[in-house]
Design an enzyme around this catalytic site. Structure first.
Site, short mmCIF file in Angstrom:
data_model
loop_
_atom_site.label_atom_id
_atom_site.label_comp_id
_atom_site.label_asym_id
_atom_site.label_seq_id
_atom_site.Cartn_x
_atom_site.Cartn_y
_atom_site.Cartn_z
N LYS A 1 -2.43 -6.05 4.18
CA LYS A 1 -3.46 -5.31 3.47
C LYS A 1 -4.73 -6.16 3.28
CE LYS A 1 -0.94 -4.49 -0.25
NZ LYS A 1 0.34 -5.14 0.07
N ARG B 1 3.45 -17.86 5.75
CA ARG B 1 2.13 -18.05 5.12
C ARG B 1 2.18 -19.23 4.15
NH1 ARG B 1 -0.15 -12.87 1.91
NH2 ARG B 1 1.39 -13.32 0.34
N ARG C 1 0.97 -19.91 -2.74
CA ARG C 1 1.04 -19.03 -3.89
C ARG C 1 2.38 -19.24 -4.60
NH1 ARG C 1 -0.83 -13.00 -2.23
NH2 ARG C 1 0.77 -12.56 -3.78
P1 AMP Z 1 -0.83 -9.23 -4.42
O1 AMP Z 1 -1.80 -10.33 -4.17
O2 AMP Z 1 -1.44 -7.86 -4.23
O3 AMP Z 1 0.45 -9.41 -3.65
O4 AMP Z 1 -0.44 -9.29 -5.97
C1 AMP Z 1 0.19 -10.44 -6.52
C2 AMP Z 1 0.85 -10.09 -7.85
O5 AMP Z 1 -0.15 -9.63 -8.79
C3 AMP Z 1 1.86 -8.97 -7.79
O6 AMP Z 1 3.14 -9.42 -7.39
C4 AMP Z 1 1.86 -8.49 -9.24
O7 AMP Z 1 2.54 -9.39 -10.10
C5 AMP Z 1 0.38 -8.57 -9.59
N1 AMP Z 1 -0.35 -7.33 -9.24
C6 AMP Z 1 -1.32 -7.19 -8.29
N2 AMP Z 1 -1.78 -5.94 -8.25
C7 AMP Z 1 -1.07 -5.24 -9.17
C8 AMP Z 1 -1.05 -3.88 -9.60
N3 AMP Z 1 -1.88 -2.97 -9.05
N4 AMP Z 1 -0.19 -3.54 -10.58
C9 AMP Z 1 0.62 -4.43 -11.16
N5 AMP Z 1 0.69 -5.73 -10.79
C10 AMP Z 1 -0.16 -6.13 -9.82
#
Ligand code: AMP
Length: 192
Positions: A13, A127, A139
């Site tokens: 994404k 990654r 991360r």
């Molecule tokens: P991502 O970078 O999109 O994989 O997000 C990393 C982490 O941020 C996720 O595993 C959640 O803990 C939190 N997070 C990101 N976006 C959301 C969302 N829309 N709703 C809830 N938690 C989120």
């Protein structure tokens, strides 16, 4: 034009969102990036979400909807929004529809990036290894334990959005296992 990129962690994404930003002057709204920025800025909210994120669970709807609201209202002139990692729950999807209608806009396309789970695990662990090899810090949630929780959160809380947007008539599905350029081309075709 406003687009949602939907798919499990590691589906690509973020990569595809950045490409749309470069090619179409769109604005990427990644709640994951916003939350990581909040963590390092030492705010109360950042402290609250850090442990939840490291475990791979979702932070509350209230927090992420608040972040998105701020960004939607702050954005200037651009080619549309790309929502990357938001919405992740049905409540977030409803809230997004309402927020956009407040500014006279709507969700135009929802692109589901389909991949299989074995590939996701490989990509994410890869990654993390690449980042470390390059002297960076991976991360905190790119490890096998958190990844399992993140995948489960996807299937339990986020995957119902596939049906939600299908029923609204906005859903397009793209093969996320193709090369980066081919995925970009499929997205371009889907939103043409
Ligand atoms: P991502 O970078 O999109 O994989 O997000 C990393 C982490 O941020 C996720 O595993 C959640 O803990 C939190 N997070 C990101 N976006 C959301 C969302 N829309 N709703 C809830 N938690 C989120």
């Amino acid at each position: 034009m406003n687009i949602i990129l939907l798919g499990p962690p590691g589906a690509g994404k973020g990569t595809q969102a950045r490409k749309l930003v470069d090619d179409r002057n769109m604005v990427q709204l990644s709640t994951g990036d916003m939350l990581r920025a909040a963590r390092t800025s030492g705010t109360e909210m950042g402290r609250k979400v850090a442990a939840v994120m490291d475990r791979g669970e979702l932070v509350t709807d209230e927090i992420v909807i608040g972040l998105i609201r701020e960004q939607l209202l702050a954005a200037g002139d651009h080619g549309g929004f790309i929502f990357d990692g938001f919405p992740r729950t049905l409540a977030q999807a409803d809230a997004l529809g309402e927020l956009l209608s407040e500014i006279g806009a709507r969700v135009d396309h929802v692109i589901e990036l389909q991949v299989n789970d074995d590939v996701l695990v490989e990509r994410i662990i890869g990654r993390a290894a690449e980042t470390v090899a390059a002297g960076g810090q991976a991360r905190a949630d790119d490890n096998e334990e958190s990844l399992k929780t993140r995948l489960m959160a996807y299937y339990k809380q986020t995957s119902p959005l596939v049906g939600y947007y299908y029923a609204k008539g906005d859903l397009k599905t793209v093969d996320g296992l193709a090369s980066m350029d081919d995925v970009a081309q499929s997205i371009a075709d889907a939103i043409a």
